[in-house]
Design a protein around this motif. Sequence first.
Motif, mmCIF file in Angstrom:
data_model
loop_
_atom_site.group_PDB
_atom_site.id
_atom_site.type_symbol
_atom_site.label_atom_id
_atom_site.label_comp_id
_atom_site.label_asym_id
_atom_site.label_seq_id
_atom_site.Cartn_x
_atom_site.Cartn_y
_atom_site.Cartn_z
ATOM 1 N N SER A 86 61.756 59.583 17.867
ATOM 2 C CA SER A 86 60.602 58.720 18.044
ATOM 3 C C SER A 86 59.814 59.184 19.267
ATOM 4 C CB SER A 86 61.050 57.276 18.233
ATOM 5 O OG SER A 86 59.973 56.472 18.627
ATOM 6 N N ASP A 87 58.505 59.198 19.135
ATOM 7 C CA ASP A 87 57.622 59.623 20.219
ATOM 8 C C ASP A 87 57.853 58.824 21.496
ATOM 9 O OD1 ASP A 87 55.857 61.716 20.353
ATOM 10 O OD2 ASP A 87 54.086 60.448 20.146
ATOM 11 N N VAL A 88 57.992 57.508 21.365
ATOM 12 C CA VAL A 88 58.141 56.664 22.548
ATOM 13 C C VAL A 88 59.481 56.917 23.239
ATOM 14 C CG1 VAL A 88 59.074 54.602 21.378
ATOM 15 C CG2 VAL A 88 57.716 54.364 23.472
ATOM 16 N N SER A 118 61.058 59.793 23.306
ATOM 17 C CA SER A 118 60.856 61.075 23.988
ATOM 18 C C SER A 118 60.080 60.875 25.296
ATOM 19 C CB SER A 118 60.099 62.028 23.057
ATOM 20 O OG SER A 118 59.849 63.237 23.698
ATOM 21 N N ARG A 119 58.991 60.116 25.250
ATOM 22 C CA ARG A 119 58.188 59.861 26.462
ATOM 23 C C ARG A 119 59.004 59.088 27.512
ATOM 24 N NH1 ARG A 119 54.570 58.052 22.723
ATOM 25 N NH2 ARG A 119 54.524 55.969 23.662
ATOM 26 N N TYR A 120 59.803 58.143 27.058
ATOM 27 C CA TYR A 120 60.631 57.341 27.961
ATOM 28 C C TYR A 120 61.604 58.238 28.740
ATOM 29 C CZ TYR A 120 64.261 53.922 29.283
ATOM 30 O OH TYR A 120 65.178 53.166 29.964
ATOM 31 N N GLU A 141 61.433 61.528 29.125
ATOM 32 C CA GLU A 141 60.671 62.477 29.958
ATOM 33 C C GLU A 141 60.276 61.820 31.280
ATOM 34 O OE1 GLU A 141 57.401 63.842 27.549
ATOM 35 O OE2 GLU A 141 58.740 64.899 26.174
ATOM 36 N N CYS A 163 56.045 52.814 28.310
ATOM 37 C CA CYS A 163 56.740 52.917 27.019
ATOM 38 C C CYS A 163 57.324 51.581 26.563
ATOM 39 C CB CYS A 163 57.872 53.942 27.118
ATOM 40 S SG CYS A 163 57.319 55.620 27.472
ATOM 41 N N GLN A 178 61.542 53.331 12.037
ATOM 42 C CA GLN A 178 61.215 53.466 13.467
ATOM 43 C C GLN A 178 61.269 52.128 14.217
ATOM 44 O OE1 GLN A 178 59.537 56.570 15.103
ATOM 45 N NE2 GLN A 178 60.649 57.623 13.500
ATOM 46 N N GLY A 199 55.232 50.565 18.383
ATOM 47 C CA GLY A 199 55.180 51.842 19.086
ATOM 48 C C GLY A 199 55.731 51.822 20.501
ATOM 49 N N LYS A 200 56.373 50.718 20.884
ATOM 50 C CA LYS A 200 56.942 50.617 22.232
ATOM 51 C C LYS A 200 58.400 50.169 22.147
ATOM 52 C CE LYS A 200 52.828 50.038 24.927
ATOM 53 N NZ LYS A 200 52.355 49.516 26.199
#
Length: 132
Positions: free
Chosen positions: A2-4, A6-8, A10, A23, A70, A111-112
């Motif tokens: 999941s994109d979120v 990954s961002r979390y 990172e 996020c 997701q 998305g969060k």
Amino acid sequence: MSDVISRYFEAFHAGDIDGMLACLTDDIAHHVNEGKIRVGQEKFAEFCAHMARCYKEQLTDMVVFVNDDQTRAAAEFIVKGTYLETDEGLPEAKGQTYRLPAGSFFDLRDGKIARVTTYYNLSDWIAQVSAA
């Protein structure tokens, strides 16, 4: 992944608390290992600031699982850390290093991240920092 998620992670690795907060939902439910549930971004930010003061950690060997719609995710990883400042009720910090298997579980909404629960073996951690 999941994109979120990954961002979390990172942001975690960069020590970027604001990036982590971006996020999260406003009503994030943070289930702390062997601790109380903290609700809201303010409580999450306080926890992160405390952790940054007491510990320096990097996560390695990460594997992330996300369900098809997701809405749920999990991550398994190794925590490689240094104990920087004595945390209340725990052994004295003397710069000890540790290596600890851990996992996090997430609820995802719009998305969060709406919930994060992290588990690790506290007895293992105490044994590692006490032996150093």
